[in-house]
Design a protein around this motif. Structure first.
Motif, PDB file in Angstrom:
ATOM      1  N   UNK A  18       0.803  -1.211   0.000  1.00 27.43           N
ATOM      2  CA  UNK A  18       0.000   0.000   0.000  1.00 27.43           C
ATOM      3  C   UNK A  18       0.835   1.258   0.000  1.00 27.43           C
ATOM      4  N   UNK A  19       0.181   2.360  -0.245  1.00 24.72           N
ATOM      5  CA  UNK A  19       0.774   3.686  -0.165  1.00 24.72           C
ATOM      6  C   UNK A  19       0.068   4.475   0.931  1.00 24.72           C
ATOM      7  N   UNK A  20       0.864   5.230   1.658  1.00 26.68           N
ATOM      8  CA  UNK A  20       0.370   6.133   2.680  1.00 26.68           C
ATOM      9  C   UNK A  20       1.008   7.501   2.439  1.00 26.68           C
ATOM     10  N   UNK A  21       0.434   8.530   3.020  1.00 28.68           N
ATOM     11  CA  UNK A  21       1.025   9.860   2.891  1.00 28.68           C
ATOM     12  C   UNK A  21       0.863  10.619   4.191  1.00 28.68           C
ATOM     13  N   UNK A  22       1.795  11.561   4.388  1.00 29.54           N
ATOM     14  CA  UNK A  22       1.741  12.396   5.580  1.00 29.54           C
ATOM     15  C   UNK A  22       2.068  13.825   5.191  1.00 29.54           C
ATOM     16  N   UNK A  23       1.113  14.696   5.405  1.00 25.48           N
ATOM     17  CA  UNK A  23       1.284  16.118   5.153  1.00 25.48           C
ATOM     18  C   UNK A  23       1.802  16.795   6.422  1.00 25.48           C
ATOM     19  N   UNK A  24       2.452  17.938   6.299  1.00 23.60           N
ATOM     20  CA  UNK A  24       2.982  18.630   7.478  1.00 23.60           C
ATOM     21  C   UNK A  24       1.887  18.900   8.498  1.00 23.60           C
ATOM     22  N   UNK A  25       2.145  18.520   9.738  1.00 21.21           N
ATOM     23  CA  UNK A  25       1.203  18.785  10.809  1.00 21.21           C
ATOM     24  C   UNK A  25       0.012  17.853  10.854  1.00 21.21           C
ATOM     25  N   UNK A  26       0.010  16.846   9.993  1.00 17.40           N
ATOM     26  CA  UNK A  26      -1.125  15.923   9.957  1.00 17.40           C
ATOM     27  C   UNK A  26      -0.658  14.498  10.197  1.00 17.40           C
ATOM     28  N   UNK A  27      -1.602  13.649  10.560  1.00 19.56           N
ATOM     29  CA  UNK A  27      -1.279  12.244  10.747  1.00 19.56           C
ATOM     30  C   UNK A  27      -1.122  11.555   9.384  1.00 19.56           C
ATOM     31  N   UNK A  28      -0.349  10.483   9.399  1.00 19.88           N
ATOM     32  CA  UNK A  28      -0.200   9.693   8.185  1.00 19.88           C
ATOM     33  C   UNK A  28      -1.551   9.082   7.824  1.00 19.88           C
ATOM     34  N   UNK A  29      -1.876   9.064   6.542  1.00 20.15           N
ATOM     35  CA  UNK A  29      -3.161   8.514   6.113  1.00 20.15           C
ATOM     36  C   UNK A  29      -2.974   7.520   4.968  1.00 20.15           C
ATOM     37  N   UNK A  30      -3.901   6.597   4.906  1.00 22.10           N
ATOM     38  CA  UNK A  30      -3.917   5.582   3.866  1.00 22.10           C
ATOM     39  C   UNK A  30      -4.301   6.214   2.529  1.00 22.10           C
ATOM     40  N   UNK A  31      -3.638   5.766   1.455  1.00 25.54           N
ATOM     41  CA  UNK A  31      -3.945   6.259   0.115  1.00 25.54           C
ATOM     42  C   UNK A  31      -4.521   5.150  -0.760  1.00 25.54           C
ATOM     43  N   UNK A  32      -3.783   4.046  -0.878  1.00 27.75           N
ATOM     44  CA  UNK A  32      -4.226   2.968  -1.762  1.00 27.75           C
ATOM     45  C   UNK A  32      -3.517   1.674  -1.379  1.00 27.75           C
ATOM     46  N   UNK A  33      -4.130   0.541  -1.751  1.00 29.82           N
ATOM     47  CA  UNK A  33      -3.543  -0.757  -1.476  1.00 29.82           C
ATOM     48  C   UNK A  33      -3.821  -1.705  -2.627  1.00 29.82           C
ATOM     49  N   UNK A  34      -2.989  -2.741  -2.710  1.00 28.95           N
ATOM     50  CA  UNK A  34      -3.130  -3.739  -3.764  1.00 28.95           C
ATOM     51  C   UNK A  34      -2.796  -5.105  -3.184  1.00 28.95           C
ATOM     52  N   UNK A  35      -3.553  -6.115  -3.578  1.00 22.23           N
ATOM     53  CA  UNK A  35      -3.327  -7.459  -3.065  1.00 22.23           C
ATOM     54  C   UNK A  35      -2.023  -8.033  -3.614  1.00 22.23           C
ATOM     55  N   UNK A  36      -1.569  -9.115  -3.016  1.00 24.04           N
ATOM     56  CA  UNK A  36      -0.265  -9.686  -3.353  1.00 24.04           C
ATOM     57  C   UNK A  36      -0.152 -10.052  -4.835  1.00 24.04           C
ATOM     58  N   UNK A  37      -1.287 -10.430  -5.440  1.00 19.97           N
ATOM     59  CA  UNK A  37      -1.280 -10.850  -6.836  1.00 19.97           C
ATOM     60  C   UNK A  37      -1.758  -9.757  -7.784  1.00 19.97           C
ATOM     61  N   UNK A  38      -2.053  -8.602  -7.234  1.00 21.30           N
ATOM     62  CA  UNK A  38      -2.513  -7.495  -8.068  1.00 21.30           C
ATOM     63  C   UNK A  38      -3.969  -7.577  -8.465  1.00 21.30           C
ATOM     64  N   UNK A  39      -4.674  -8.577  -7.954  1.00 18.20           N
ATOM     65  CA  UNK A  39      -6.045  -8.785  -8.396  1.00 18.20           C
ATOM     66  C   UNK A  39      -7.067  -7.857  -7.756  1.00 18.20           C
ATOM     67  N   UNK A  40      -6.740  -7.295  -6.623  1.00 16.85           N
ATOM     68  CA  UNK A  40      -7.666  -6.401  -5.927  1.00 16.85           C
ATOM     69  C   UNK A  40      -6.958  -5.118  -5.540  1.00 16.85           C
ATOM     70  N   UNK A  41      -7.635  -4.014  -5.733  1.00 10.69           N
ATOM     71  CA  UNK A  41      -7.098  -2.720  -5.338  1.00 10.69           C
ATOM     72  C   UNK A  41      -8.122  -1.956  -4.511  1.00 10.69           C
ATOM     73  N   UNK A  42      -7.614  -1.059  -3.694  1.00  8.23           N
ATOM     74  CA  UNK A  42      -8.457  -0.259  -2.809  1.00  8.23           C
ATOM     75  C   UNK A  42      -7.884   1.158  -2.788  1.00  8.23           C
ATOM     76  N   UNK A  43      -8.764   2.140  -2.718  1.00  9.67           N
ATOM     77  CA  UNK A  43      -8.304   3.525  -2.682  1.00  9.67           C
ATOM     78  C   UNK A  43      -9.093   4.314  -1.658  1.00  9.67           C
ATOM     79  N   UNK A  44      -8.438   5.282  -1.064  1.00  8.16           N
ATOM     80  CA  UNK A  44      -9.137   6.211  -0.188  1.00  8.16           C
ATOM     81  C   UNK A  44     -10.094   7.052  -1.017  1.00  8.16           C
TER      82      UNK A  44
END
Length: 122
Positions: free
Chosen positions: A34-60
């Protein structure tokens, strides 16, 4: 698994960037990523994820329709294609192996590799 993200930079609003994250280690293909991001002064947040085989993806919801996650297990690499970038996308982006905990994606290995800075100007 050691992770290193790259591909960030300065871009105008509406522009695109493609982030890459290379993993060192033989077990990359067994992990959901997955990918996460953190902006200045903010908590880290989830952006997107992908299953081990690439078959499923998820996005914020904040990036749905604009960002696409993909992976190439032969290259031990996960990507994040970011289109129609907005100033609020400005953050340091990290990749990580992920798992679901408490109905949300979290870092599965409790270790963050080097992130990459994305700055979107208005």
């Amino acid at each position: 698994v050691q992770l290193q993200a790259s591909g960030g930079g300065l871009v105008q609003a509406g522009g695109s960037l493609r982030l890459s994250c290379v993993a060192a280690g033989r077990t990359f293909s067994t992990y959901d990523m997955g990918w996460f991001r953190q902006a200045p002064g903010k908590e880290r947040e989830f952006v997107a994820a992908i299953s081990w085989d690439g078959g499923r993806t998820y996005s914020a919801d904040s990036v749905k329709g604009r960002f696409t996650i993909s992976r190439d297990n032969a290259r031990n690499t996960v990507y994040l294609q970011m289109n129609t970038l907005k100033p609020e996308d400005t953050a340091v982006y990290h990749c990580a192996a992920v798992k679901v905990a408490g109905q949300k994606f979290v870092n599965a290995l409790d270790a963050w590799g080097r992130g990459t800075q994305v700055t979107v100007s208005s």
